[in-house]
Design a protein around this motif. Sequence first.
Motif, short mmCIF file in Angstrom:
data_model
loop_
_atom_site.label_atom_id
_atom_site.label_comp_id
_atom_site.label_asym_id
_atom_site.label_seq_id
_atom_site.Cartn_x
_atom_site.Cartn_y
_atom_site.Cartn_z
N MET A 114 44.60 36.95 23.81
CA MET A 114 45.82 37.73 23.66
C MET A 114 46.30 37.68 22.22
N ALA A 115 46.44 38.83 21.60
CA ALA A 115 47.04 38.92 20.26
C ALA A 115 47.58 40.34 20.14
N GLY A 116 48.87 40.48 20.33
CA GLY A 116 49.46 41.81 20.29
C GLY A 116 50.96 41.75 20.42
N ASN A 117 51.51 42.78 21.01
CA ASN A 117 52.95 42.86 21.24
C ASN A 117 53.41 41.64 22.04
N ASN A 118 54.41 40.94 21.52
CA ASN A 118 54.82 39.67 22.12
C ASN A 118 55.91 39.79 23.19
N ARG A 119 56.40 40.99 23.41
CA ARG A 119 57.53 41.15 24.34
C ARG A 119 57.19 40.62 25.74
N LEU A 120 55.98 40.89 26.22
CA LEU A 120 55.58 40.47 27.56
C LEU A 120 54.52 39.37 27.54
N LYS A 121 54.27 38.80 26.37
CA LYS A 121 53.16 37.86 26.26
C LYS A 121 53.32 36.65 27.18
N THR A 122 54.52 36.08 27.25
CA THR A 122 54.72 34.90 28.10
C THR A 122 54.41 35.24 29.55
N ASP A 123 54.81 36.43 29.98
CA ASP A 123 54.51 36.87 31.34
C ASP A 123 53.01 37.06 31.52
#
Length: 465
Positions: A114-123
Amino acid sequence: MKFLSVAALLVMPIVSTSLSAQVPNKAATKPVKLITLDPGHFHAALVQKSMYPDVDPLVHVYTPAGPDLQLHLDRILSYNSRRENPTTWQEKVYTGNDFMEKMLAGKAGNVVVMAGNNRLKTDYIHRSVAAGFNVLADKPMVINAGNFDKLKDAFAVAAKNKVMLYDIMTERFEISTLLQREFSMLPDVFGTLEKGTPDNPAVTKESVHHFYKYVSGSVLTRPAWFMDVAQQGEGIVDVTTHLVDLVQWECFPNQIIDYKKDIRLTDARRWTTDMTREQFNTITKLNGYPDYLKKDVGPDGVLKVYSNGEINYQVRGVNAKVSVIWAYQAPEGAGDTHYSIMRGTKANLIIRQGAEQQYKPTLYIEPIAGGAAYDTKLAASLKTLQQKYPGVELKKLEKGWEVIIPESYKEGHEAHFARVMENFLKYLKAGKLPEWEVPNMIAKYYTTTRALELAKQGQNTASGK
Protein backbone atom coordinates in the motif's frame (compact mmCIF):
# COMPACT_ATOMS: atom_id res chain seq x y z
CA MET A 1 -7.69 -15.54 -18.90
CA LYS A 2 -4.33 -14.49 -20.29
CA PHE A 3 -2.04 -12.50 -17.99
CA LEU A 4 -1.35 -9.04 -19.37
CA SER A 5 2.09 -7.47 -19.27
CA VAL A 6 2.69 -3.85 -18.30
CA ALA A 7 3.31 -2.97 -21.94
CA ALA A 8 0.00 -4.50 -22.96
CA LEU A 9 -1.86 -2.73 -20.21
CA LEU A 10 -0.65 0.63 -21.47
CA VAL A 11 -2.37 0.23 -24.81
CA MET A 12 -5.37 -1.97 -24.01
CA PRO A 13 -8.49 -1.17 -21.97
CA ILE A 14 -8.14 -2.20 -18.36
CA VAL A 15 -10.62 -4.98 -17.64
CA SER A 16 -11.93 -6.88 -14.65
CA THR A 17 -10.68 -10.44 -14.43
CA SER A 18 -11.42 -13.48 -12.32
CA LEU A 19 -8.44 -14.45 -10.19
CA SER A 20 -7.28 -17.81 -8.93
CA ALA A 21 -7.69 -18.42 -5.19
CA GLN A 22 -4.81 -18.71 -2.80
CA VAL A 23 -5.49 -18.27 0.88
CA PRO A 24 -2.44 -17.34 2.97
CA ASN A 25 -2.63 -18.79 6.47
CA LYS A 26 0.74 -17.80 7.91
CA ALA A 27 3.45 -15.23 7.37
CA ALA A 28 5.92 -17.65 5.81
CA THR A 29 3.65 -18.59 2.88
CA LYS A 30 5.72 -19.34 -0.26
CA PRO A 31 6.18 -18.14 -2.87
CA VAL A 32 5.51 -14.50 -2.13
CA LYS A 33 2.81 -13.12 -4.42
CA LEU A 34 2.39 -9.34 -4.37
CA ILE A 35 -0.82 -7.38 -4.57
CA THR A 36 -0.65 -3.61 -5.09
CA LEU A 37 -3.65 -1.80 -3.62
CA ASP A 38 -4.66 1.64 -4.96
CA PRO A 39 -1.14 2.78 -5.95
CA GLY A 40 -1.45 6.56 -5.83
CA HIS A 41 2.08 7.32 -4.58
CA PHE A 42 5.32 6.70 -6.47
CA HIS A 43 6.63 4.65 -3.53
CA ALA A 44 4.35 1.81 -4.66
CA ALA A 45 6.41 1.50 -7.84
CA LEU A 46 9.78 1.91 -6.09
CA VAL A 47 9.12 -1.32 -4.18
CA GLN A 48 9.27 -2.97 -7.62
CA LYS A 49 12.36 -1.19 -8.91
CA SER A 50 14.23 -4.43 -8.14
CA MET A 51 13.40 -8.12 -8.53
CA TYR A 52 13.48 -10.54 -5.58
CA PRO A 53 14.35 -14.26 -5.79
CA ASP A 54 11.33 -15.52 -3.83
CA VAL A 55 8.74 -13.13 -5.26
CA ASP A 56 6.47 -14.04 -8.16
CA PRO A 57 6.91 -11.55 -11.05
CA LEU A 58 3.14 -11.46 -11.58
CA VAL A 59 1.62 -8.67 -9.48
CA HIS A 60 -2.13 -8.18 -9.13
CA VAL A 61 -3.23 -4.54 -8.90
CA TYR A 62 -6.59 -3.49 -7.46
CA THR A 63 -7.43 0.16 -7.90
CA PRO A 64 -9.82 2.71 -9.33
CA ALA A 65 -9.12 3.62 -12.95
CA GLY A 66 -7.47 6.96 -13.51
CA PRO A 67 -4.21 8.88 -13.79
CA ASP A 68 -2.73 7.48 -10.55
CA LEU A 69 -2.89 3.99 -12.01
CA GLN A 70 -1.41 5.05 -15.33
CA LEU A 71 1.52 6.80 -13.63
CA HIS A 72 2.15 3.65 -11.60
CA LEU A 73 2.16 1.42 -14.68
CA ASP A 74 4.39 3.87 -16.54
CA ARG A 75 6.97 3.61 -13.77
CA ILE A 76 6.88 -0.19 -13.75
CA LEU A 77 7.29 -0.15 -17.54
CA SER A 78 10.33 2.11 -17.21
CA TYR A 79 11.96 -0.43 -14.86
CA ASN A 80 11.11 -3.29 -17.21
CA SER A 81 12.53 -1.49 -20.23
CA ARG A 82 15.70 0.07 -18.80
CA ARG A 83 19.02 -1.04 -20.28
CA GLU A 84 20.78 -2.08 -17.07
CA ASN A 85 19.23 -4.80 -14.92
CA PRO A 86 15.72 -4.55 -16.36
CA THR A 87 12.94 -5.97 -14.23
CA THR A 88 10.39 -8.48 -15.52
CA TRP A 89 7.23 -7.56 -13.65
CA GLN A 90 3.81 -8.39 -15.07
CA GLU A 91 0.89 -6.32 -13.83
CA LYS A 92 -2.60 -7.79 -13.88
CA VAL A 93 -5.07 -5.03 -13.10
CA TYR A 94 -8.61 -4.94 -11.78
CA THR A 95 -10.43 -1.61 -11.77
CA GLY A 96 -13.84 -0.72 -10.48
CA ASN A 97 -15.53 0.78 -7.45
CA ASP A 98 -15.50 -2.62 -5.76
CA PHE A 99 -11.72 -3.07 -6.10
CA MET A 100 -11.23 -3.59 -2.35
CA GLU A 101 -13.92 -6.25 -2.15
CA LYS A 102 -12.49 -8.00 -5.21
CA MET A 103 -9.04 -8.04 -3.66
CA LEU A 104 -10.28 -9.47 -0.38
CA ALA A 105 -12.34 -12.14 -2.12
CA GLY A 106 -9.86 -13.00 -4.87
CA LYS A 107 -6.96 -14.09 -2.65
CA ALA A 108 -4.60 -13.61 -5.60
CA GLY A 109 -1.56 -12.98 -3.42
CA ASN A 110 -0.31 -13.03 0.14
CA VAL A 111 1.43 -9.64 0.54
CA VAL A 112 -0.47 -6.40 -0.02
CA VAL A 113 1.66 -3.34 -0.82
CA MET A 114 0.00 0.00 0.00
CA ALA A 115 1.36 3.39 -1.03
CA GLY A 116 -1.20 5.97 -2.05
CA ASN A 117 -4.01 8.14 -0.80
CA ASN A 118 -3.92 7.92 2.99
CA ARG A 119 -7.53 8.87 3.73
CA LEU A 120 -8.68 5.23 3.92
CA LYS A 121 -5.32 3.55 4.45
CA THR A 122 -5.90 2.58 8.08
CA ASP A 123 -9.18 0.96 7.07
CA TYR A 124 -7.49 -0.82 4.15
CA ILE A 125 -4.81 -2.11 6.52
CA HIS A 126 -7.32 -3.40 9.04
CA ARG A 127 -9.49 -5.13 6.46
CA SER A 128 -6.47 -6.71 4.76
CA VAL A 129 -4.93 -8.28 7.86
CA ALA A 130 -8.40 -9.37 9.01
CA ALA A 131 -8.74 -11.25 5.70
CA GLY A 132 -5.39 -13.00 6.22
CA PHE A 133 -3.06 -10.89 4.07
CA ASN A 134 0.39 -9.71 5.08
CA VAL A 135 0.72 -5.94 4.59
CA LEU A 136 3.72 -3.82 3.65
CA ALA A 137 2.51 -0.23 3.92
CA ASP A 138 4.14 3.04 3.06
CA LYS A 139 4.13 5.65 5.78
CA PRO A 140 1.98 6.97 7.27
CA MET A 141 -0.23 4.10 8.37
CA VAL A 142 -2.56 6.55 10.08
CA ILE A 143 -3.01 10.33 9.68
CA ASN A 144 -5.23 11.28 12.62
CA ALA A 145 -5.78 10.39 16.26
CA GLY A 146 -9.31 9.20 15.51
CA ASN A 147 -7.95 6.16 13.66
CA PHE A 148 -5.06 5.39 16.01
CA ASP A 149 -7.03 2.75 17.93
CA LYS A 150 -8.04 1.09 14.65
CA LEU A 151 -4.38 0.83 13.66
CA LYS A 152 -3.46 -0.52 17.08
CA ASP A 153 -6.20 -3.13 16.75
CA ALA A 154 -4.93 -4.03 13.26
CA PHE A 155 -1.64 -5.16 14.81
CA ALA A 156 -3.57 -7.35 17.26
CA VAL A 157 -5.64 -8.82 14.42
CA ALA A 158 -2.49 -9.46 12.39
CA ALA A 159 -0.95 -11.36 15.29
CA LYS A 160 -4.13 -13.41 15.75
CA ASN A 161 -4.20 -14.29 12.04
CA LYS A 162 -0.44 -15.01 11.97
CA VAL A 163 0.28 -12.40 9.31
CA MET A 164 2.65 -9.44 9.32
CA LEU A 165 1.95 -5.74 9.27
CA TYR A 166 5.01 -3.60 8.57
CA ASP A 167 5.75 -0.08 7.36
CA ILE A 168 8.37 1.07 4.87
CA MET A 169 11.11 2.81 6.85
CA THR A 170 13.68 3.56 4.15
CA GLU A 171 15.70 6.07 6.20
CA ARG A 172 17.12 3.30 8.37
CA PHE A 173 19.20 2.30 5.34
CA GLU A 174 20.78 5.69 4.64
CA ILE A 175 24.46 5.04 5.35
CA SER A 176 25.22 8.22 7.31
CA THR A 177 22.25 7.45 9.58
CA LEU A 178 23.36 3.83 9.96
CA LEU A 179 26.83 4.95 10.99
CA GLN A 180 25.47 7.59 13.35
CA ARG A 181 23.64 4.76 15.11
CA GLU A 182 26.73 2.53 15.09
CA PHE A 183 29.00 5.21 16.58
CA SER A 184 26.39 5.99 19.25
CA MET A 185 26.72 2.38 20.43
CA LEU A 186 30.49 2.76 20.99
CA PRO A 187 30.88 3.99 24.61
CA ASP A 188 34.50 5.10 24.15
CA VAL A 189 33.44 7.39 21.28
CA PHE A 190 29.96 8.60 22.22
CA GLY A 191 29.70 7.97 25.95
CA THR A 192 26.01 7.79 26.87
CA LEU A 193 23.07 9.69 25.43
CA GLU A 194 22.33 12.96 27.18
CA LYS A 195 18.81 13.60 28.50
CA GLY A 196 18.71 17.18 27.21
CA THR A 197 15.92 19.67 27.82
CA PRO A 198 12.99 20.90 25.72
CA ASP A 199 15.04 23.99 24.85
CA ASN A 200 18.21 21.99 24.13
CA PRO A 201 17.15 18.47 23.08
CA ALA A 202 19.49 15.52 23.22
CA VAL A 203 18.33 14.51 19.75
CA THR A 204 17.24 16.77 16.90
CA LYS A 205 16.19 15.62 13.45
CA GLU A 206 15.12 18.01 10.72
CA SER A 207 14.26 17.30 7.10
CA VAL A 208 13.51 19.56 4.17
CA HIS A 209 11.49 18.23 1.23
CA HIS A 210 10.26 19.64 -2.07
CA PHE A 211 7.04 19.28 -4.02
CA TYR A 212 8.91 19.67 -7.31
CA LYS A 213 11.46 16.88 -7.59
CA TYR A 214 12.96 14.22 -9.84
CA VAL A 215 12.21 10.51 -9.35
CA SER A 216 13.78 7.78 -11.49
CA GLY A 217 15.22 10.48 -13.74
CA SER A 218 11.98 12.34 -14.49
CA VAL A 219 10.11 15.25 -12.93
CA LEU A 220 7.61 13.74 -10.53
CA THR A 221 3.92 14.24 -11.30
CA ARG A 222 2.10 14.72 -8.00
CA PRO A 223 -1.57 13.73 -7.74
CA ALA A 224 -3.69 16.73 -6.78
CA TRP A 225 -4.84 14.98 -3.60
CA PHE A 226 -1.23 14.98 -2.37
CA MET A 227 -1.77 18.65 -1.49
CA ASP A 228 -5.01 17.87 0.40
CA VAL A 229 -4.15 17.10 4.03
CA ALA A 230 -7.46 15.29 4.45
CA GLN A 231 -6.18 12.70 1.97
CA GLN A 232 -2.38 12.81 2.26
CA GLY A 233 -2.16 13.86 5.91
CA GLU A 234 -0.43 16.89 7.34
CA GLY A 235 3.35 17.07 7.33
CA ILE A 236 3.45 16.49 11.07
CA VAL A 237 1.95 13.00 10.62
CA ASP A 238 3.58 12.22 7.27
CA VAL A 239 7.34 12.71 6.81
CA THR A 240 7.89 13.10 10.55
CA THR A 241 7.03 9.39 10.77
CA HIS A 242 10.55 8.68 9.50
CA LEU A 243 12.14 11.06 11.99
CA VAL A 244 10.24 9.73 15.00
CA ASP A 245 11.16 6.21 13.87
CA LEU A 246 14.85 7.14 13.71
CA VAL A 247 14.78 8.68 17.20
CA GLN A 248 13.50 5.39 18.62
CA TRP A 249 15.70 3.19 16.41
CA GLU A 250 18.94 5.09 17.11
CA CYS A 251 18.49 6.07 20.74
CA PHE A 252 17.04 2.77 21.94
CA PRO A 253 18.34 0.12 19.50
CA ASN A 254 16.42 -3.17 19.61
CA GLN A 255 14.45 -2.03 22.67
CA ILE A 256 10.69 -1.98 23.14
CA ILE A 257 9.07 1.45 23.49
CA ASP A 258 5.78 1.43 25.41
CA TYR A 259 3.87 4.52 24.26
CA LYS A 260 1.78 4.67 27.45
CA LYS A 261 4.83 4.79 29.72
CA ASP A 262 7.70 6.04 27.58
CA ILE A 263 6.29 8.84 25.41
CA ARG A 264 5.45 12.33 26.68
CA LEU A 265 4.73 15.23 24.36
CA THR A 266 5.81 18.75 25.33
CA ASP A 267 4.45 20.80 22.43
CA ALA A 268 3.92 20.73 18.68
CA ARG A 269 3.23 23.24 15.93
CA ARG A 270 2.19 23.27 12.28
CA TRP A 271 2.28 25.80 9.46
CA THR A 272 1.56 26.01 5.75
CA THR A 273 3.53 26.03 2.51
CA ASP A 274 2.15 28.47 -0.06
CA MET A 275 1.78 27.28 -3.66
CA THR A 276 0.65 29.37 -6.61
CA ARG A 277 -1.80 28.06 -9.18
CA GLU A 278 1.00 27.94 -11.77
CA GLN A 279 3.21 25.91 -9.45
CA PHE A 280 0.32 23.55 -8.68
CA ASN A 281 -0.38 23.07 -12.39
CA THR A 282 3.30 22.32 -13.07
CA ILE A 283 3.57 19.41 -10.65
CA THR A 284 0.07 17.97 -11.24
CA LYS A 285 -0.25 18.64 -14.99
CA LEU A 286 -3.75 19.95 -14.27
CA ASN A 287 -5.35 23.29 -15.09
CA GLY A 288 -6.52 24.71 -11.78
CA TYR A 289 -7.50 23.38 -8.39
CA PRO A 290 -10.06 20.59 -7.94
CA ASP A 291 -13.08 21.41 -5.80
CA TYR A 292 -11.80 19.59 -2.70
CA LEU A 293 -8.77 21.93 -2.54
CA LYS A 294 -10.69 25.20 -2.86
CA LYS A 295 -11.21 25.28 0.91
CA ASP A 296 -7.44 25.81 1.23
CA VAL A 297 -7.13 28.53 -1.44
CA GLY A 298 -6.92 32.16 -0.36
CA PRO A 299 -8.48 35.19 -2.08
CA ASP A 300 -5.20 35.69 -3.92
CA GLY A 301 -5.47 32.25 -5.51
CA VAL A 302 -2.59 30.81 -3.47
CA LEU A 303 -2.99 27.28 -2.11
CA LYS A 304 -1.99 26.82 1.54
CA VAL A 305 -0.87 23.31 2.46
CA TYR A 306 -0.27 22.27 6.09
CA SER A 307 2.83 20.35 5.12
CA ASN A 308 5.17 21.64 7.85
CA GLY A 309 5.37 20.52 11.45
CA GLU A 310 7.52 20.27 14.57
CA ILE A 311 7.25 17.96 17.58
CA ASN A 312 9.01 18.41 20.94
CA TYR A 313 8.71 15.35 23.14
CA GLN A 314 10.45 12.89 25.46
CA VAL A 315 11.18 9.19 25.01
CA ARG A 316 12.10 7.57 28.33
CA GLY A 317 13.08 10.99 29.61
CA VAL A 318 15.30 11.82 26.60
CA ASN A 319 14.27 15.13 25.02
CA ALA A 320 13.88 15.02 21.25
CA LYS A 321 12.77 17.42 18.55
CA VAL A 322 11.73 16.46 15.02
CA SER A 323 10.64 18.84 12.30
CA VAL A 324 9.74 18.69 8.63
CA ILE A 325 9.66 21.56 6.15
CA TRP A 326 8.26 21.45 2.61
CA ALA A 327 9.37 24.01 0.05
CA TYR A 328 8.10 24.07 -3.50
CA GLN A 329 11.46 23.58 -5.24
CA ALA A 330 15.05 23.19 -4.12
CA PRO A 331 17.74 25.72 -5.06
CA GLU A 332 19.86 24.82 -8.09
CA GLY A 333 22.07 21.84 -7.28
CA ALA A 334 20.25 21.04 -4.04
CA GLY A 335 17.59 18.50 -3.12
CA ASP A 336 15.86 17.08 -0.07
CA THR A 337 18.09 17.55 2.98
CA HIS A 338 18.50 16.05 6.42
CA TYR A 339 20.05 17.36 9.63
CA SER A 340 20.52 15.23 12.72
CA ILE A 341 22.38 15.53 16.00
CA MET A 342 22.75 13.02 18.83
CA ARG A 343 24.37 14.55 21.91
CA GLY A 344 26.49 12.18 23.99
CA THR A 345 28.49 12.64 27.15
CA LYS A 346 31.76 12.27 25.18
CA ALA A 347 30.86 13.49 21.69
CA ASN A 348 28.13 14.80 19.44
CA LEU A 349 27.28 12.86 16.29
CA ILE A 350 26.03 15.26 13.62
CA ILE A 351 24.72 14.72 10.09
CA ARG A 352 24.81 17.84 7.92
CA GLN A 353 23.63 18.12 4.32
CA GLY A 354 24.05 21.74 3.30
CA ALA A 355 25.96 23.63 0.64
CA GLU A 356 29.27 22.97 2.42
CA GLN A 357 28.59 19.23 2.06
CA GLN A 358 27.47 19.68 -1.58
CA TYR A 359 24.00 18.68 -0.36
CA LYS A 360 25.19 15.16 0.44
CA PRO A 361 24.61 13.78 3.96
CA THR A 362 27.90 13.87 5.87
CA LEU A 363 28.52 12.53 9.36
CA TYR A 364 30.77 14.30 11.87
CA ILE A 365 32.11 13.31 15.29
CA GLU A 366 32.67 16.35 17.50
CA PRO A 367 34.13 15.44 20.93
CA ILE A 368 33.09 17.33 24.04
CA ALA A 369 36.66 17.26 25.38
CA GLY A 370 39.26 15.77 23.06
CA GLY A 371 42.85 14.85 23.74
CA ALA A 372 45.33 12.05 23.13
CA ALA A 373 43.45 9.53 25.28
CA TYR A 374 40.20 10.13 23.38
CA ASP A 375 41.99 9.90 20.04
CA THR A 376 43.48 6.52 21.00
CA LYS A 377 40.10 5.11 22.01
CA LEU A 378 38.47 6.51 18.89
CA ALA A 379 41.07 4.79 16.70
CA ALA A 380 40.49 1.48 18.49
CA SER A 381 36.71 1.84 18.17
CA LEU A 382 37.02 2.61 14.47
CA LYS A 383 38.82 -0.70 13.92
CA THR A 384 35.90 -2.49 15.56
CA LEU A 385 33.40 -0.67 13.35
CA GLN A 386 35.47 -1.37 10.21
CA GLN A 387 34.89 -5.08 10.72
CA LYS A 388 31.23 -4.44 9.90
CA TYR A 389 31.77 -1.52 7.49
CA PRO A 390 35.12 -2.01 5.71
CA GLY A 391 36.58 1.11 4.16
CA VAL A 392 35.03 3.63 6.56
CA GLU A 393 37.70 6.10 7.70
CA LEU A 394 38.03 9.33 9.71
CA LYS A 395 39.37 12.70 8.55
CA LYS A 396 40.66 15.09 11.22
CA LEU A 397 39.05 18.51 11.26
CA GLU A 398 39.43 21.56 13.50
CA LYS A 399 36.39 20.60 15.63
CA GLY A 400 36.65 16.83 15.39
CA TRP A 401 36.39 14.29 12.59
CA GLU A 402 34.48 13.78 9.37
CA VAL A 403 33.44 10.19 8.74
CA ILE A 404 34.66 9.24 5.26
CA ILE A 405 32.21 6.80 3.70
CA PRO A 406 33.10 4.81 0.56
CA GLU A 407 30.86 5.54 -2.42
CA SER A 408 29.85 1.88 -2.59
CA TYR A 409 27.72 2.39 0.53
CA LYS A 410 25.86 5.39 -0.90
CA GLU A 411 22.95 3.77 -2.70
CA GLY A 412 20.44 6.62 -2.72
CA HIS A 413 16.89 6.85 -1.47
CA GLU A 414 15.24 4.86 -4.26
CA ALA A 415 17.47 1.82 -3.64
CA HIS A 416 16.42 1.76 0.00
CA PHE A 417 12.99 0.47 -0.94
CA ALA A 418 14.61 -2.77 -2.07
CA ARG A 419 16.42 -2.98 1.28
CA VAL A 420 13.14 -2.66 3.15
CA MET A 421 11.56 -5.34 0.96
CA GLU A 422 14.52 -7.67 1.46
CA ASN A 423 14.22 -7.29 5.22
CA PHE A 424 10.48 -7.87 5.05
CA LEU A 425 11.02 -11.05 3.03
CA LYS A 426 13.49 -12.30 5.67
CA TYR A 427 10.86 -11.71 8.34
CA LEU A 428 8.26 -13.55 6.28
CA LYS A 429 10.60 -16.50 5.89
CA ALA A 430 11.34 -16.52 9.63
CA GLY A 431 7.64 -16.19 10.40
CA LYS A 432 8.07 -13.26 12.78
CA LEU A 433 9.17 -9.66 13.20
CA PRO A 434 11.76 -8.58 15.78
CA GLU A 435 9.87 -8.34 19.09
CA TRP A 436 10.38 -4.58 19.34
CA GLU A 437 9.04 -3.66 15.89
CA VAL A 438 5.29 -3.78 16.55
CA PRO A 439 5.25 -1.90 19.88
CA ASN A 440 7.61 0.67 18.40
CA MET A 441 5.40 1.19 15.34
CA ILE A 442 2.48 1.76 17.68
CA ALA A 443 4.56 4.20 19.76
CA LYS A 444 5.65 6.04 16.62
CA TYR A 445 2.11 6.57 15.32
CA TYR A 446 0.87 7.56 18.77
CA THR A 447 3.55 10.26 18.79
CA THR A 448 2.69 11.69 15.36
CA THR A 449 -1.10 11.61 15.68
CA ARG A 450 -1.09 12.98 19.22
CA ALA A 451 1.31 15.73 18.10
CA LEU A 452 -1.15 16.80 15.40
CA GLU A 453 -3.89 17.14 18.00
CA LEU A 454 -1.55 19.10 20.26
CA ALA A 455 -0.53 21.43 17.41
CA LYS A 456 -4.15 22.13 16.53
CA GLN A 457 -5.03 22.78 20.16
CA GLY A 458 -2.12 25.18 20.56
CA GLN A 459 -3.06 27.01 17.37
CA ASN A 460 -6.66 27.34 18.46
CA THR A 461 -5.61 28.62 21.88
CA ALA A 462 -3.26 31.18 20.33
CA SER A 463 -6.00 32.46 18.04
CA GLY A 464 -8.57 32.57 20.82
CA LYS A 465 -10.80 29.86 19.35
